[in-house]
Design a protein around this motif. Structure first.
Motif, PDB file in Angstrom:
ATOM      1  N   SER A 504      -9.516   3.459   0.345  1.00 34.66           N
ATOM      2  CA  SER A 504      -9.204   1.891   0.147  1.00 34.66           C
ATOM      3  C   SER A 504      -8.241   1.325   1.328  1.00 34.66           C
ATOM      4  CB  SER A 504      -8.208   1.930  -1.206  1.00 34.66           C
ATOM      5  OG  SER A 504      -9.311   2.085  -2.367  1.00 34.66           O
ATOM      6  N   ASN A 505      -7.542   2.336   1.850  1.00 34.42           N
ATOM      7  CA  ASN A 505      -6.603   1.843   2.866  1.00 34.42           C
ATOM      8  C   ASN A 505      -7.241   2.784   4.225  1.00 34.42           C
ATOM      9  OD1 ASN A 505      -4.325  -0.230   1.865  1.00 34.42           O
ATOM     10  ND2 ASN A 505      -4.617   1.710   0.480  1.00 34.42           N
ATOM     11  N   PRO A 514      -8.586   0.703  -7.075  1.00 37.36           N
ATOM     12  CA  PRO A 514     -10.104   0.832  -7.280  1.00 37.36           C
ATOM     13  C   PRO A 514     -10.657   1.416  -6.031  1.00 37.36           C
ATOM     14  CG  PRO A 514      -9.574  -1.283  -8.012  1.00 37.36           C
ATOM     15  CD  PRO A 514      -8.373  -0.583  -7.550  1.00 37.36           C
ATOM     16  N   ILE A 515     -11.813   2.547  -6.140  1.00 39.87           N
ATOM     17  CA  ILE A 515     -12.502   3.151  -5.272  1.00 39.87           C
ATOM     18  C   ILE A 515     -13.854   2.723  -5.295  1.00 39.87           C
ATOM     19  CG2 ILE A 515     -12.915   5.378  -4.207  1.00 39.87           C
ATOM     20  CD1 ILE A 515     -10.594   6.618  -5.817  1.00 39.87           C
ATOM     21  N   MET A 516     -14.568   2.635  -4.081  1.00 40.86           N
ATOM     22  CA  MET A 516     -15.728   2.248  -3.921  1.00 40.86           C
ATOM     23  C   MET A 516     -16.556   3.199  -3.032  1.00 40.86           C
ATOM     24  SD  MET A 516     -16.095  -1.889  -3.072  1.00 40.86           S
ATOM     25  CE  MET A 516     -15.161  -1.794  -1.668  1.00 40.86           C
ATOM     26  N   SER A 695      -3.102  -2.656   5.065  1.00 39.39           N
ATOM     27  CA  SER A 695      -4.096  -3.567   4.279  1.00 39.39           C
ATOM     28  C   SER A 695      -3.651  -4.250   3.218  1.00 39.39           C
ATOM     29  CB  SER A 695      -4.778  -2.205   3.391  1.00 39.39           C
ATOM     30  OG  SER A 695      -5.416  -1.322   4.359  1.00 39.39           O
ATOM     31  N   THR A 696      -2.457  -3.974   2.748  1.00 40.96           N
ATOM     32  CA  THR A 696      -2.001  -5.066   1.423  1.00 40.96           C
ATOM     33  C   THR A 696      -1.807  -6.535   2.019  1.00 40.96           C
ATOM     34  OG1 THR A 696      -0.734  -3.170   0.690  1.00 40.96           O
ATOM     35  CG2 THR A 696      -0.109  -5.152  -0.168  1.00 40.96           C
ATOM     36  N   VAL A 697      -2.180  -7.363   1.097  1.00 42.80           N
ATOM     37  CA  VAL A 697      -2.102  -8.721   1.884  1.00 42.80           C
ATOM     38  C   VAL A 697      -1.524  -9.568   0.713  1.00 42.80           C
ATOM     39  CG1 VAL A 697      -3.495 -10.916   2.151  1.00 42.80           C
ATOM     40  CG2 VAL A 697      -4.326  -8.633   2.881  1.00 42.80           C
ATOM     41  N   ILE A 698      -0.288 -10.479   1.067  1.00 42.84           N
ATOM     42  CA  ILE A 698       0.249 -11.350   0.333  1.00 42.84           C
ATOM     43  C   ILE A 698      -0.230 -13.021   0.494  1.00 42.84           C
ATOM     44  CG2 ILE A 698       2.844 -12.427  -0.351  1.00 42.84           C
ATOM     45  CD1 ILE A 698       1.820  -9.826  -1.732  1.00 42.84           C
TER      46      ILE A 698
END
Length: 801
Positions: A504-505, A514-516, A695-698
């Motif tokens: 995810s990152n 969540p994982i894809m 990766s985190t977005v605000i």
């Protein structure tokens, strides 16, 4: 006087001696006569009257030798060796005895004469004549025309085969032999001038003076056959063949009489018609006389037939593999039995019925059998009873697609029950999926007529029931098409690809995030028979894998070695039929969230070891037996829940327990003010900034709320500070860089404050900021302009003098 007296005494003495001699002689003769009459003989228990005197021919007058003979006749088969014939012409012991197999004697078998010595150890057939020339009995007086005795005797015993006494007048004649009347015959001739006496050639009629047609031996009087044969019309009497027949075929053949040399006896029945019994016999086992009779008829021979007649039309409703014809001639007490040299088969027309325990003739539900594993039964019924052969099945058959299948069906029939014509095979196996079709003659018999095949008495490879040049086909089979089934795979073999989760990152994944998939799991399924060979017909309507079936559907199941999981995507895989006995199961896609590790209390980072498992079974209940070339049963598993063996991640399997954090900020109203807004993770002891989070977005507009005590603004809007000032928030890093958002407020140019609240965030970044005991809240902070805060970290020191 004295001389006279001496002379008289001498004469008296001589008379007395003569008288004594005469009396002695008479006593001796009386004694001899008495001895003669004491020779008592009994009849043979084995050969009594089997060999009788038939004709006495004295061609010359008494006192000279000539070409006369004594002729004997065989009423039953007899071996000459070890038997004798004796002749006496005066009732005294001066008889002449010779062996029956004397080389000078002749045996007349029908019209062929052979030295009697050739038959010393061989069977002389009934109806034969044995002739002994006069010379064998000493010439002179050997064959007296007035009186004689003939004795046929078993050598080295007192058993008599036959005794014959003849003369002009038998009264007062002494006999050398006295024999039981059961094997004796006498003849008193009415005319002493007749030298010849004879009987009819069967030896059973009364004696008589030979007439003009008799004499010189009766060997040609009434010709009988030494043997018989049956052949196809016009064929050679000895080497001719008999062809295969069918149970529906009317047929006839030639019956031929043979002489002792196995040549056609053209003079057979020359004086008397012979009615012979014609039988079809089962020659499977045994000898000619003992063969079981199939059918019987009578056919007559006349002299004009020249030893060859045609049988009546014959039909057999039952089948036989080895049939011969048997001819029996009992005319005039003759008993000649002969069987054809050739045997032939009477075969069924066809197999009229074929059934199987596998009666499913479609791809639908019903009876099934695993390919190459499950045995099933096929039953055949011939069109006629008597068939005891073994049916066969063609090595090349056709499937439901009418495609040839070679050597896919194994198993054999047992021999048929001849009482019913039914043959059962209970061990058949078929190596392919679907249905198998038997077209005409796929089930057949090509060996029931083996007795005829070597010499071409049937048409090899042919199934013809109508004769061609007199011959039918050697084979017969089932004439109509049948279908049996349904056959299913024995098992599945599965090959798994190597799926990959998308991190995810860049280098980690937050716990709860969540994982894809970066590479989706794909299972390649191949249907196999019991021998491990791919069943190529497992396709189309015969492909029975249905992942959404209520009973045999496929549901993916995920587990992690230690931690609980949140399953997001539980869709059944997509099944794809490759059309060659194989197919694929494709799980999910690369754009959907699959799962997340359940987020509970903070834990130190760990590697996720996740497996995907599923149960594979089609709607016929066929299951997996091998995975990736190794024995393996359900469930099928991608990965293994052990260190380093789970499904791989694109970059790193590391899972971090994270949160988002903010801190208060203080600074000059004349300068921009940075506010700490970072992501952190628990390292096992403390929360530290997650420098790997890029990766985190605000979103300031939706996720940050500003409040100055009287007014609330969205995070991207300007908000008043004091009476005259304003400030606006910006993000230096979106997404975060090194775990930092780079939140900055512009210079306010006035004293005042702004309260910051995060309105929402990713669930995996929530924390118990409010102390409720649940990690479900977001951080808050205050920004102060014109308020300075001293340094928390001060060093206090003093000098000591």
């Amino acid at each position: 006087k004295e001389d006279k007296e001496d002379k008289e005494d001498k004469e008296d003495k001589e008379d007395k001696e003569d008288k004594e001699d005469k009396e002695d002689k008479e006593d001796k003769e009386d004694k001899e006569d008495k001895e003669d009459t004491n020779i008592l003989l009994s009849c043979s228990s084995a050969y009594a009257n089997g060999l009788v005197t038939n004709e006495i021919n004295v061609s010359q007058s008494n006192g000279s030798s000539g070409d006369g003979y004594i002729e004997l006749y065989t009423k039953a088969p007899i071996v000459l060796g070890g038997k004798t014939i004796s002749y006496s012409d005066d009732g005294k012991k001066n008889s002449v005895t010779i062996a029956l197999d004397n080389a000078a004697a002749r045996v007349y078998l029908e019209k062929t004469n052979v030295s009697a010595s050739n038959y010393s150890a061989h069977l002389v057939p009934a109806g034969s004549f044995i002739v002994f020339p006069e010379a064998l009995f000493g010439g002179k007086n050997a064959l007296d025309k007035n009186y004689g005795e003939i004795l046929i005797q078993e050598s080295a015993s007192s058993s008599v085969i036959q005794y014959f006494r003849y003369g002009v007048s038998l009264s007062g004649k002494s006999q050398l032999w006295h024999v039981d009347s059961a094997c004796s015959a006498s003849y008193e001739r009415s005319n002493a001038a007749d030298n010849n006496i004879c009987t009819k050639p069967d030896g059973s009629n009364g004696w008589q003076v030979c007439n003009a047609t008799e004499g010189s031996s009766n060997k040609a009087t009434n010709i009988i056959a030494s043997n018989f044969n049956c052949v196809e019309s016009g064929e050679n009497e000895l080497t001719g063949r008999l062809y295969t027949k069918t149970t529906a075929q009317a047929f006839a053949f030639d019956i031929v009489a043979l002489d002792e040399a196995d040549n056609l006896e053209t003079e057979f029945a020359n004086l008397t018609d012979h009615t012979v019994k014609v039988e079809l016999v089962d020659a499977s086992t045994g000898l000619c006389a003992g063969y079981p009779s199939i059918s019987a008829d009578n056919v007559s021979f006349k002299a004009s037939d020249l030893g060859r007649v045609k049988s009546h039309s014959l039909v057999s409703n039952a089948a036989y593999s080895h049939v011969k014809c048997r001819i029996t001639d009992t005319t005039d007490d003759v008993n000649v039995i002969g069987c054809s040299t050739d045997s032939f088969a009477i075969r069924p027309l066809r197999f009229s019925v074929v059934t199987s325990t596998l009666n499913n003739t479609s791809s639908g539900s019903g009876t099934t059998a695993k390919a190459g594993a499950d045995s099933f039964t096929i039953t055949t019924q011939s069109s006629s009873v008597g068939y005891n052969g073994t049916p066969k099945i063609n090595s090349t058959l056709h499937d439901h697609n009418n495609i040839t299948q070679v050597n896919k069906l194994s198993g054999v029939f047992a021999s048929a029950n001849k009482n019913t014509g039914e043959a059962v095979g209970s061990n058949f196996k078929y190596d392919e999926v679907g249905l198998v079709k038997f077209v005409a003659n796929d089930i057949y018999d090509d060996s029931f007529t083996s007795t005829d095949q070597l010499n071409g008495d049937c048409i090899l490879g042919s199934f013809a029931n109508n004769p061609v040049n007199g011959k039918v086909g050697c084979n017969f089979g089932h004439s109509s098409a049948i279908t049996i089934g349904r056959f299913i795979p024995d098992h599945f073999e599965v090959t798994l690809n190597t799926p990959v989760f998308d991190t995810s990152n860049a280098t980690f994944t937050y716990i709860g995030q969540p994982i894809m998939y970066a590479t989706i799991p794909v299972a390649t399924v191949t249907a196999k028979n019991a021998s491990g060979v791919t069943t190529k017909n497992y396709t189309g309507s015969y492909w029975k894998i249905n992942p959404t079936d209520a009973s045999y559907g496929i549901t993916p199941s995920y587990t992690e070695a230690i931690h609980a999981l949140i399953i997001i995507d539980i869709r059944a895989p997509v099944a794809i039929d490759n059309g060659d006995g194989s197919g694929t199961l494709r799980f999910s896609d690369t754009s959907s969230h699959i799962l997340a590790i359940t987020r509970r209390s903070p834990v130190a980072p760990f590697d996720a070891e996740i497996t995907l498992s599923f149960t594979l079974a089609d709607i016929d209940g066929v299951v997996v037996a091998n995975v990736n070339g190794l024995p393996h049963i359900n469930p099928v598993v991608f990965g293994s829940p052990s260190v380093g063996s789970g499904i791989s991640f694109a970059a790193n399997k590391e899972q971090r327990w994270g949160r988002i954090a903010m801190a208060n900020a203080y600074g000059s109203e004349l300068m921009p003010l940075s506010v700490p807004l970072v992501t952190e993770y628990y390292d096992g002891r403390n929360f530290i900034q997650n420098l790997a989070d890029n990766s985190t977005v605000i979103n300031l507009a939706t996720q940050l709320s500003l409040h100055n005590g009287s007014t609330t603004k969205a995070g991207n809007e300007a908000i008043g500070i004091g009476a005259t000032g304003t400030t606006t928030a910006t993000l230096t890093h979106s997404p975060f860089s090194g775990g930092d958002a780079g939140l900055v407020f512009s210079a306010a140019n006035a004293y005042g404050y702004v309260d910051l609240s995060l309105l929402n965030s990713d669930s995996w970044l929530l924390f118990d900021w409010n102390g409720s005991g649940t990690h479900d809240s977001l951080p808050t902070a205050r920004v102060n302009f014109g308020l300075y805060k001293s340094n928390d970290k001060q060093i206090y020191f003093r000098e000591v003098y």
